[in-house]
Design an enzyme around this catalytic site. Structure first.
Site, mmCIF file in Angstrom:
data_model
loop_
_atom_site.group_PDB
_atom_site.id
_atom_site.type_symbol
_atom_site.label_atom_id
_atom_site.label_comp_id
_atom_site.label_asym_id
_atom_site.label_seq_id
_atom_site.Cartn_x
_atom_site.Cartn_y
_atom_site.Cartn_z
ATOM 1 N N HIS A 83 0.819 -1.217 0.000
ATOM 2 C CA HIS A 83 0.000 0.000 0.000
ATOM 3 C C HIS A 83 0.854 1.269 0.000
ATOM 4 O O HIS A 83 0.507 2.274 0.625
ATOM 5 C CB HIS A 83 -0.964 0.037 1.193
ATOM 6 C CG HIS A 83 -1.979 -1.061 1.201
ATOM 7 N ND1 HIS A 83 -3.241 -0.945 0.674
ATOM 8 C CD2 HIS A 83 -1.906 -2.345 1.666
ATOM 9 C CE1 HIS A 83 -3.909 -2.081 0.826
ATOM 10 N NE2 HIS A 83 -3.115 -2.952 1.416
ATOM 11 N N ARG A 120 -7.400 7.104 3.854
ATOM 12 C CA ARG A 120 -6.326 6.944 2.852
ATOM 13 C C ARG A 120 -6.675 5.782 1.927
ATOM 14 O O ARG A 120 -7.014 4.694 2.392
ATOM 15 C CB ARG A 120 -4.970 6.696 3.520
ATOM 16 C CG ARG A 120 -3.827 6.579 2.519
ATOM 17 C CD ARG A 120 -2.466 6.503 3.200
ATOM 18 N NE ARG A 120 -1.396 6.369 2.234
ATOM 19 C CZ ARG A 120 -0.942 5.208 1.734
ATOM 20 N NH1 ARG A 120 -1.456 4.066 2.151
ATOM 21 N NH2 ARG A 120 0.025 5.194 0.851
ATOM 22 N N ASN A 156 -10.315 -2.877 2.479
ATOM 23 C CA ASN A 156 -10.021 -2.865 1.049
ATOM 24 C C ASN A 156 -11.306 -2.609 0.272
ATOM 25 O O ASN A 156 -12.393 -2.605 0.855
ATOM 26 C CB ASN A 156 -9.443 -4.218 0.606
ATOM 27 C CG ASN A 156 -7.956 -4.341 0.936
ATOM 28 O OD1 ASN A 156 -7.255 -3.355 1.124
ATOM 29 N ND2 ASN A 156 -7.488 -5.577 0.992
ATOM 30 N N PHE A 169 1.126 -14.024 4.685
ATOM 31 C CA PHE A 169 1.165 -12.710 4.029
ATOM 32 C C PHE A 169 2.513 -12.436 3.357
ATOM 33 O O PHE A 169 2.549 -11.995 2.209
ATOM 34 C CB PHE A 169 0.798 -11.619 5.039
ATOM 35 C CG PHE A 169 0.477 -10.283 4.409
ATOM 36 C CD1 PHE A 169 -0.629 -10.148 3.577
ATOM 37 C CD2 PHE A 169 1.272 -9.173 4.646
ATOM 38 C CE1 PHE A 169 -0.930 -8.916 2.996
ATOM 39 C CE2 PHE A 169 0.970 -7.944 4.073
ATOM 40 C CZ PHE A 169 -0.129 -7.810 3.253
ATOM 41 N N HIS A 348 -3.749 1.064 12.148
ATOM 42 C CA HIS A 348 -3.521 -0.167 12.914
ATOM 43 C C HIS A 348 -4.872 -0.814 13.187
ATOM 44 O O HIS A 348 -5.747 -0.193 13.793
ATOM 45 C CB HIS A 348 -2.804 0.185 14.223
ATOM 46 C CG HIS A 348 -2.569 -0.981 15.133
ATOM 47 N ND1 HIS A 348 -2.510 -2.277 14.688
ATOM 48 C CD2 HIS A 348 -2.383 -1.026 16.484
ATOM 49 C CE1 HIS A 348 -2.296 -3.086 15.723
ATOM 50 N NE2 HIS A 348 -2.218 -2.354 16.815
ATOM 51 N N ARG A 367 -2.666 -9.655 11.698
ATOM 52 C CA ARG A 367 -2.601 -8.220 11.390
ATOM 53 C C ARG A 367 -2.447 -7.403 12.668
ATOM 54 O O ARG A 367 -1.840 -6.328 12.667
ATOM 55 C CB ARG A 367 -3.862 -7.770 10.652
ATOM 56 C CG ARG A 367 -4.001 -8.331 9.257
ATOM 57 C CD ARG A 367 -5.282 -7.819 8.600
ATOM 58 N NE ARG A 367 -5.183 -6.439 8.161
ATOM 59 C CZ ARG A 367 -6.225 -5.687 7.796
ATOM 60 N NH1 ARG A 367 -7.441 -6.182 7.838
ATOM 61 N NH2 ARG A 367 -6.046 -4.445 7.400
ATOM 62 N N TYR A 371 0.787 -4.186 12.158
ATOM 63 C CA TYR A 371 0.661 -2.752 11.857
ATOM 64 C C TYR A 371 1.489 -1.877 12.791
ATOM 65 O O TYR A 371 2.150 -0.922 12.362
ATOM 66 C CB TYR A 371 -0.822 -2.338 11.850
ATOM 67 C CG TYR A 371 -1.501 -2.879 10.617
ATOM 68 C CD1 TYR A 371 -1.796 -4.236 10.508
ATOM 69 C CD2 TYR A 371 -1.784 -2.078 9.532
ATOM 70 C CE1 TYR A 371 -2.368 -4.765 9.369
ATOM 71 C CE2 TYR A 371 -2.360 -2.592 8.388
ATOM 72 C CZ TYR A 371 -2.650 -3.937 8.314
ATOM 73 O OH TYR A 371 -3.199 -4.448 7.169
ATOM 74 N N ARG A 378 9.103 2.197 9.722
ATOM 75 C CA ARG A 378 8.676 3.178 8.716
ATOM 76 C C ARG A 378 8.747 4.601 9.271
ATOM 77 O O ARG A 378 9.156 5.526 8.576
ATOM 78 C CB ARG A 378 7.244 2.857 8.286
ATOM 79 C CG ARG A 378 6.793 3.542 7.040
ATOM 80 C CD ARG A 378 5.466 2.994 6.580
ATOM 81 N NE ARG A 378 4.349 3.433 7.389
ATOM 82 C CZ ARG A 378 3.746 4.615 7.278
ATOM 83 N NH1 ARG A 378 4.163 5.478 6.373
ATOM 84 N NH2 ARG A 378 2.731 4.927 8.049
#
Ligand code: HDD
Length: 688
Positions: A83, A120, A156, A169, A348, A367, A371, A378
């Site tokens: 993403h 987003r 999604n 994943f 998250h 997940r 996150y 990042r």
């Protein structure tokens, strides 16, 4: 230059809102008329480094040069591992109050309550600089800055997923992203490793069909559905729980690009979706979605009508459990700074508020780890929650301390619990007591998990029901309109044609044979391969809600009409009439001039939802524009000498969707159907 788009003036954020205040503070951190160093020293010259004479070497003591270059060297942060390419906007979510019976979450339950959000949208596979219109899943992530803390719905535009367990994943993404030796292809699934993985890993089949359908190439973020994918658990004030699936329903309807259009757009305007979002908001043509929930009983077996609700490759047809609207989202404000806001926002799935809980869906469970973890590399450390766009609007007092980029100046000496040194009103929290134990006995409302019993042997296994990989793939395909089914067959054929490895093509056909015989035959014919015989599920009851071409019409705000004329063509009346519907009119002429927004050199069909041809020209670029608009089933208006241009382009003026002398109303009616679907049967494949 900003386009001239009609509509009411863009809404300014309420100056009193918490997000406006925190952003105003952040904006105000740099001000003043003079250029300075980051230490505040005023600088008269930023163009010449400090040298030993005009021809001499640069001196190490030039603190301004070193600071400027050093900061520049570190301007980029790691892009999201998935993403990476996205765009976002702020907005307001208004609750209808209809969810009060199933959840205590105030932002959903309290009628009329307004909550600020940041949404987003993203593609999954491409790098930050890749094109918007590639065939891919789209992320639809919404951060609600609620009074009870931040809630993130990280979904999604498709309701299912490729894998059932998060542990796969990395395998999925390694297969779907570029090949590691050459880093190609960019932002594509049309390559060997993707199809190798999904054909060996048949639980992906359902999602692959979604990705190959028109959902993989949305016309706009405005025309996408969104899904929370997993089943969540909502708990109401009485402590009663329900299992729930979240849906975003776009007010503008679901609308997609034609495949050829998507590919052309990736070259002509790689920023197509983000430009559309930003320009529309600037023009007051806001993006709107209704949030809805499918409410399902929280039974011990966590299944509904035989559908395992913990399996993220399965959806619940809306015909079995209607989507009940619970509120409306309006995206109405652009961020000021892409990096500070859109790039640094950190979603998250574990950002939950009281009244919303997770389930044991093994994809969701993994997940919950990923996150928070990814933000550490990042965004460079654990204090990213203090960035203005990530800050909660609820009061925060977390006893978390120090770390890189700590911007809170904590007070007090006892950031630990229990303690006897911090007063009840002090800067350090008094404790995580229950409501009753709090000084003054004020209402509690803290996050308390439903006391669900957890039991079971330690085991690496799935429930048996997870091994059904085809019935819902068949359900999805059978539910599409014939035009959409044709697009799926064309998309799979296109992608498989790009492979180097013939055995992978053959294996995909074997998988498809378990879904639908006709689909398999079409793809096989396109590839020049024999169609294997499989065992498609015997009975499928289609779910009409899964089709996006269903005869309905939709609001047209944000659509664009291109008028082919000359610099003298007067489009003011049409502009005025269409403005009331939020439709933009752009004049296309041989050369630039007053009121001309595109020339024959700069215009291309993909920019326009409808073309109106008003003058005679044999310019081949106009012919191409019209032929593309025709192939992509767009309405085409003709007036005056325009008919000669149309004929020169080889287009039959009596074909469906060719509108003689259309007024604004006819154009709006044609746009409201999204495309001229009647024309599609006349278009010889491959058209889209
Ligand atoms: Fe994810 C980002 C949606 C499965 C790990 N994911 C990310 C974003 C969206 C989704 C919309 C972008 C958020 C943004 O705009 O910043 N992801 C999904 C959905 C999934 C899903 C709907 C399945 C139903 N994701 C998934 C799994 C894992 C991740 C199974 C890992 C085990 N996702 C991530 C991540 C990302 C991310 C690595 C990359 C950047 C980020 O989180 O902030 O943690």
């Amino acid at each position: 230059m900003k386009p001239t788009v009609p509509g009411p003036a863009a809404k300014e954020p309420a100056e009193t809102s918490p997000v406006a205040e925190s952003l105003a503070t952040a904006r105000g951190l740099q001000s003043g008329p003079d250029l300075t160093t980051s230490q505040g020293v005023r600088l008269p010259d930023t163009d010449h480094s400090l040298k030993a004479g005009p021809r001499g070497p640069t001196l190490l003591e030039d603190f301004h040069l070193r600071e400027k270059i050093t900061h520049f060297d570190h301007e980029r942060i790691p892009e999201r591992v998935v993403h990476a390419r996205g765009a976002g906007a702020y907005g307001t979510f208004t609750a209808y109050g209809s969810a009060a019976s199933v959840t205590s979450a105030g932002f959903l339950a309290e009628k009329g309550r307004e909550t600020e959000v940041f949404a987003r949208f993203s593609t999954v596979l491409g790098s930050r600089g890749s094109a918007d219109t590639v065939r891919d899943v789209r992320g639809f992530a919404v951060k609600f800055y609620t009074a009870e803390g931040n809630f993130d719905l990280v979904g999604n535009n498709m309701p299912v997923f490729f894998i059932q367990d998060a542990i796969k994943f990395p395998d999925l993404i390694h297969a779907a992203k570029w090949h590691p030796d050459r880093e190609i292809p960019q932002a594509q699934t049309a390559h060997d490793t993707f199809w190798d993985f999904v054909s060996l890993h048949t639980e992906a089949t359902h999602m692959v069909l979604w990705a190959m359908s028109d959902r993989g190439i949305p016309r706009s973020y405005r025309t996408m559905e969104g899904f929370g994918v997993h089943t969540f658990r909502l708990v109401n004030v009485d402590g009663t729980s329900s299992l729930v699936k979240f849906h975003w329903k776009p007010v503008a309807g679901v609308h997609s690009l034609a495949w050829e259009e998507a590919q052309l757009t990736a070259g002509f305007d790689p920023d197509f979706h983000r430009r559309d979002l930003a320009d529309s908001i600037d023009a007051g043509l806001f993006f709107e979605y209704e949030l809805g929930i499918q409410v399902l009983p929280d039974t011990d077996d966590e299944t509904f009508e035989g559908i395992d609700l913990l399996d993220p490759t399965k959806l619940v047809p809306e015909e079995l459990a209607p989507v009940q609207p619970v509120g409306k989202l309006t995206l109405n404000r652009n961020p000021d700074n892409f990096h500070a806001e859109t790039e640094q926002i950190a979603f998250h799935i574990g950002n939950l508020v009281p009244g919303i809980e997770v389930t044991n869906d093994p994809l969701l469970q993994g997940r919950l780890f990923s996150y928070l973890d990814t933000q550490l590399s990042r965004l460079g450390g654990p204090n990213f929650t203090q960035l203005p766009v990530n800050r909660a609007h609820a009061p925060v007092n977390d006893n978390l301390r120090d770390g890189i980029h700590q911007s809170v100046v904590h007070q007090g000496i006892a950031p630990y619990l229990p303690n006897s040194l911090a007063g009840a009103d002090g800067p350090v929290p008094a404790g995580a007591q229950s409501a009753e134990a709090r000084p003054g006995g004020e209402a509690g409302g803290g996050y308390v998990n439903l006391p669900e019993p957890v039991d079971g042997p330690k085991i690496r296994a799935n429930p048996v029901s997870f091994s059904d990989h085809y019935s819902q793939a068949a359900l999805f395909y059978a539910s599409l309109s014939p035009i959409e089914q044709g697009h799926v067959a064309e998309a799979i054929t296109f992608e498989l044609s790009k492979l180097y490895e013939q055995p992978i093509r053959e294996r995909v056909l074997e998988v498809l044979a378990n879904v639908d015989t006709e689909l398999t035959e079409q793809v096989a014919a396109g590839l020049g391969l024999p169609a294997p015989v499989g065992k498609p599920p015997a009975e499928v009851t289609p779910s009409p809600a899964l089709a996006q071409i269903d005869g309905r019409t939709w609001p047209v705000a944000g659509r664009i009409v291109g008028v082919i004329g000359t610099a003298d063509t007067d489009v003011s009346t049409l502009q005025r009439d269409l403005k009331t519907h939020g439709v933009v009119v752009r004049l296309i002429a041989p050369t630039g001039g007053d009121g001309v927004e595109r020339t024959f050199q700069t215009a291309r069909s993909v920019e326009f939802d409808t073309v109106l041809v008003t003058s005679a020209t044999t310019d081949p670029r106009v012919a191409v524009l019209l032929q593309e608009a025709y192939r992509h089933a767009k309405p085409i208006g003709v007036s005056g000498d325009g008919v000669r241009t149309l004929t020169a382009a080889g287009i039959d003026a009596t074909a469906p969707g060719i509108l003689p002398d259309p007024g604004a109303d006819q154009i709006v009616t044609a746009l409201a159907a999204h495309r001229v679907w009647d024309r599609v049967p006349l278009l010889k494949p491959p058209v889209s």
